[in-house]
Design an enzyme around this catalytic site. Sequence first.
Site, mmCIF file in Angstrom:
data_model
loop_
_atom_site.group_PDB
_atom_site.id
_atom_site.type_symbol
_atom_site.label_atom_id
_atom_site.label_comp_id
_atom_site.label_asym_id
_atom_site.label_seq_id
_atom_site.Cartn_x
_atom_site.Cartn_y
_atom_site.Cartn_z
ATOM 1 N N VAL A 162 0.834 -1.203 0.000
ATOM 2 C CA VAL A 162 0.000 0.000 0.000
ATOM 3 C C VAL A 162 0.872 1.259 0.000
ATOM 4 O O VAL A 162 0.595 2.228 -0.689
ATOM 5 C CB VAL A 162 -0.969 0.017 1.218
ATOM 6 C CG1 VAL A 162 -1.773 1.307 1.257
ATOM 7 C CG2 VAL A 162 -1.904 -1.190 1.167
ATOM 8 N N CYS A 163 1.964 1.211 0.762
ATOM 9 C CA CYS A 163 2.819 2.384 0.958
ATOM 10 C C CYS A 163 3.304 3.032 -0.342
ATOM 11 O O CYS A 163 3.188 4.254 -0.491
ATOM 12 C CB CYS A 163 4.007 2.043 1.845
ATOM 13 S SG CYS A 163 3.531 1.417 3.476
ATOM 14 N N PRO A 164 3.828 2.259 -1.304
ATOM 15 C CA PRO A 164 4.329 2.937 -2.502
ATOM 16 C C PRO A 164 3.231 3.618 -3.324
ATOM 17 O O PRO A 164 3.488 4.607 -4.002
ATOM 18 C CB PRO A 164 5.019 1.832 -3.298
ATOM 19 C CG PRO A 164 4.474 0.558 -2.763
ATOM 20 C CD PRO A 164 4.113 0.820 -1.336
#
Length: 184
Positions: free
Chosen positions: A56-58
């Site tokens: 999810v982070c990128p």
Amino acid sequence: MQNRMLSIGEKFPEFKKTAVVSLEKGNEFYEITSQDHINAGKWLVMFWWPKDFTFVCPTEIAEFNKKNQDFKDRDAILIGASTDSEFVHLAWRQNHDDLRGLKFPMLADTSKSLAEELGILEANEKIAYRVTYIVDPQGIVRWVSANDLSVGRNVGEVIRVLDALQTDELCPCNWQKGEATLTA
């Protein structure tokens, strides 16, 4: 015992941390402090993600990067942060197509001291929750948004709230920049 999450109206903690600012050999790292935005008379938007090399982070980091100029146009300094080290940040940037061209620093809170002061560490793994802070040029928190670890945030909403805060007026529900504000 977990610290309470820092909230609206409170002073953002002082910090001095290393950040990844470039992929250029010899210029990868830079020290960032809590005074940088205050000395520049700018707003600070700091967003935290749980872990590098995740899924999810990128997507969030790439979206913040696409909107980086929108933050600059609003006199805001954008900083991304996690509890990973600057070396892990650098490796992730080098190995992820969407992160190589980042235009904002990736702050490394390796000691977890800033995340702990903010009260945003997840209890078991001691990683940061997905939290976004908007801090005014005097260093006061004006907005906080926290997401569960599995849910990405809405970067457009961060910009909308920054716009609303910068009017220094009453803004109704769903207000967008350019729309009328309210009079009391």
